[in-house]
Design an enzyme around this catalytic site. Sequence first.
Site: not given
Ligand code: F6R
Length: 236
Positions: A67, A136, A138, A143
């Site tokens: 992303d 959440d 994702h 989302e």
């Molecule tokens: C990032 C991504 C997100 C993160 C998620 C967890 O490329 O795709 O889905 O993996 O937000 O983020 P952290 O590791 O910062 O808790």
Amino acid sequence: MKFITVDSYEKLSRKAASVIAAQVVQKNDCVLGLATGSSPVGTYKQLIEWYKKGDLDFSAVTSVNLDEYVGLDGENDQSYRYFMNVNLFDHINIDKAKTFVPDGKADDPKLEGEIYDARIKELGGIDLQLLGIGLDGHIGFNEPDSVFTKETHVVDLHESTIKANARFFENEADVPRKAITMGMLSIMQAKKVLLIANGANKKEILEKAFFGPIDPRVPASILQLHPDLTVIYSEN
Ligand code: F6R
């Protein structure tokens, strides 16, 4: 599904890095699906260390990231392209021309999504997809929703994601409100999926995602259907 619990972030990072290293050793021209955020930083550090020791060669590897924030270009230090350069690509011998991150500045994000999916297909799909998980549920920036979205697409980030990601920005107001994310199809078609999570605050969502019903309101729950899924969790 393999659900592995370890007792430190270091152990989690080392185990995750071993899975990625094994993939690169087994297939030197593999396609790695990569993630940003806090969770993979230690994994990337470990891979860099093994590369520097001469144990890993990334010269034939291609990578596709999950992303990118809409509106940020790769020079912006908050962009995911920048994150990948600083935390991994600048320190290993991967060919940057073979590292792909969705273009957050694309004039036509819908077209960018189509191009991104076509590229993944052309590459023969993803051999190993690394994922984190949001509070959440994702994955990528898919989302919670009433449906799972297949294609790479633009999403409105949820309030909890904006709050969680504000730690990387000066002000919460600076966090982009939209992102472009790989959809569920490319993730689910990856030959292997490795999801890493750490911290006590991730425990509840992991339970819901991997031991609850498959529900688009908990996007990661779709991974229960993946034939080769490993989850590594450390509460610390
Ligand atoms: C990032 C991504 C997100 C993160 C998620 C967890 O490329 O795709 O889905 O993996 O937000 O983020 P952290 O590791 O910062 O808790």
